[in-house]
Design an enzyme around this catalytic site. Structure first.
Site, PDB file in Angstrom:
ATOM      1  N   GLU A 159      57.300  42.258 -19.452  1.00 47.33           N
ATOM      2  CA  GLU A 159      56.636  43.551 -19.413  1.00 47.33           C
ATOM      3  C   GLU A 159      55.519  43.553 -18.364  1.00 47.33           C
ATOM      4  O   GLU A 159      55.108  42.478 -17.898  1.00 47.33           O
ATOM      5  CB  GLU A 159      56.060  43.872 -20.795  1.00 47.33           C
ATOM      6  CG  GLU A 159      57.097  43.879 -21.939  1.00 47.33           C
ATOM      7  CD  GLU A 159      58.037  45.093 -21.927  1.00 47.33           C
ATOM      8  OE1 GLU A 159      58.182  45.764 -20.877  1.00 47.33           O
ATOM      9  OE2 GLU A 159      58.649  45.376 -22.971  1.00 47.33           O
ATOM     10  N   ASP A 215      67.525  37.322 -22.419  1.00 45.86           N
ATOM     11  CA  ASP A 215      66.559  37.528 -23.496  1.00 45.86           C
ATOM     12  C   ASP A 215      67.242  37.785 -24.833  1.00 45.86           C
ATOM     13  O   ASP A 215      68.442  38.036 -24.896  1.00 45.86           O
ATOM     14  CB  ASP A 215      65.599  38.670 -23.135  1.00 45.86           C
ATOM     15  CG  ASP A 215      66.311  39.895 -22.528  1.00 45.86           C
ATOM     16  OD1 ASP A 215      67.555  39.997 -22.643  1.00 45.86           O
ATOM     17  OD2 ASP A 215      65.628  40.744 -21.942  1.00 45.86           O
ATOM     18  N   ASN A 261      59.652  51.036 -17.279  1.00 47.11           N
ATOM     19  CA  ASN A 261      58.286  50.620 -16.935  1.00 47.11           C
ATOM     20  C   ASN A 261      58.272  49.516 -15.873  1.00 47.11           C
ATOM     21  O   ASN A 261      57.244  48.907 -15.624  1.00 47.11           O
ATOM     22  CB  ASN A 261      57.536  50.151 -18.188  1.00 47.11           C
ATOM     23  CG  ASN A 261      58.135  48.894 -18.817  1.00 47.11           C
ATOM     24  OD1 ASN A 261      59.156  48.382 -18.342  1.00 47.11           O
ATOM     25  ND2 ASN A 261      57.528  48.411 -19.880  1.00 47.11           N
ATOM     26  N   HIS A 303      60.002  46.651 -16.052  1.00 52.27           N
ATOM     27  CA  HIS A 303      60.223  45.283 -16.531  1.00 52.27           C
ATOM     28  C   HIS A 303      61.580  44.767 -16.060  1.00 52.27           C
ATOM     29  O   HIS A 303      62.491  45.537 -15.764  1.00 52.27           O
ATOM     30  CB  HIS A 303      60.047  45.166 -18.053  1.00 52.27           C
ATOM     31  CG  HIS A 303      61.158  45.708 -18.896  1.00 52.27           C
ATOM     32  ND1 HIS A 303      60.986  46.023 -20.229  1.00 52.27           N
ATOM     33  CD2 HIS A 303      62.462  45.971 -18.636  1.00 52.27           C
ATOM     34  CE1 HIS A 303      62.133  46.448 -20.725  1.00 52.27           C
ATOM     35  NE2 HIS A 303      63.046  46.433 -19.788  1.00 52.27           N
TER      36      HIS A 303
HETATM   37  P1  PGA Z   1      69.239  49.509 -19.851  1.00 50.65           P
HETATM   38  O1  PGA Z   1      68.046  48.472 -19.967  1.00 50.65           O
HETATM   39  O2  PGA Z   1      70.276  48.848 -18.992  1.00 50.65           O
HETATM   40  O3  PGA Z   1      69.735  49.673 -21.254  1.00 50.65           O
HETATM   41  O4  PGA Z   1      68.689  50.754 -19.246  1.00 50.65           O
HETATM   42  C1  PGA Z   1      67.514  47.906 -18.813  1.00 50.65           C
HETATM   43  C2  PGA Z   1      66.289  47.109 -19.142  1.00 50.65           C
HETATM   44  O5  PGA Z   1      65.508  47.506 -20.013  1.00 50.65           O
HETATM   45  O6  PGA Z   1      66.087  46.071 -18.496  1.00 50.65           O
END
Ligand code: PGA
Length: 242
Positions: free
Chosen positions: A142, A67, A135, A137
């Protein structure tokens, strides 16, 4: 899904590296699906150290990232393109032209999504590295994202904006829109490695493993994948124990 719970972040990174190394050593032309975020940094540090110390080569490896923020160019330090160069690509011998990510500055977002979806269709990933949002995702898919989604643009959830604010000077600076690989494309990888560390991921990890397989918790789709490995530390896996 295979579940591996280890003590801490370092051990998660060690185990993730072990699996990554197997893929790259077994196939010098491997196609890697890579992720940004703080979780895979330990894995990337180990790939760099192994490249420097043992000469593991990425010269014929290809990579596709999940992404990118919309409206953020590849030379902006907040872009995921920049993150990947700084934390991995510039420190191994991968050819930058073999690394792919959505163009956050694309003027025609629909055309950019189509371009990236076609690219992914033509470069099936041997392994996909994933983090998980608090959450639930995966990538920027999302809660509520259809399981059959392909590359698309998204409005980030408020919780994602809050989670990512730590990487920006001010919460107002966090982009609100992004491009993301879709869930059906993530599922096409031959092998999936999902990493989770820290207590703030415990609920999402629990939901992914023990809850319903539902679009409300995008990571739960991974239970349908034939070769998915979850590696988490004790904090992120704390609710799985009983
Ligand atoms: P993080 O992000 O590795 O910075 O915790 C993970 C994500 O949001 O997929």
């Amino acid at each position: 899904m295979k579940i591996i719970i280890v003590k801490d972040y370092e051990k998660v990174s060690d185990k993730a590296f072990e699996i990554m190394k197997e893929v790259v050593s077994g196939n010098p032309e491997a196609v890697l699906g890579l992720a940004t975020g703080t979780t895979p940094l330990g894995l990337y540090a180990r790939m760099i150290a192994d490249h420097e110390e043992n000469g593991t080569s990425y010269a014929r490896v290809k990579a596709a990232n999940l992404d990118e923020y919309a409206g953020v160019g590849k030379d902006n330090p907040n872009s995921y393109a920049y993150f990947m160069r700084k934390n991995l690509f510039d420190k191994i011998d991968i050819k930058l032209e073999n690394t792919h990510i959505e163009n956050g500055m694309a003027l025609n977002a629909d055309a950019e999504c189509k371009r990236y979806a076609e690219l992914l269709a033509n470069m099936p990933r041997d392994i996909q590295v994933l983090g998980i949002g608090s959450n639930g995702h995966i990538a920027f898919n999302e809660p509520g994202t259809p399981f059959d989604s392909v590359t698309h643009t998204v409005e980030l959830a408020e919780s994602t904006v809050r989670d990512n604010a730590r990487l920006f000077d001010r919460i107002e600076d966090v982009p609100r829109k992004a491009f993301t690989m879709g869930l059906s494309e993530i599922m096409q990888a031959k092998k999936i490695l999902i990493l989770a560390t820290g207590a703030n991921k415990a609920d999402a990890v629990y939901g992914m493993i023990r809850g319903e397989v539902t679009e409300q918790l995008p990571a739960s789709i991974l239970r349908k994948h034939p070769d998915c490995v979850l590696i988490c530390d004790e904090a992120a896996g704390s609710r799985l124990k009983n």
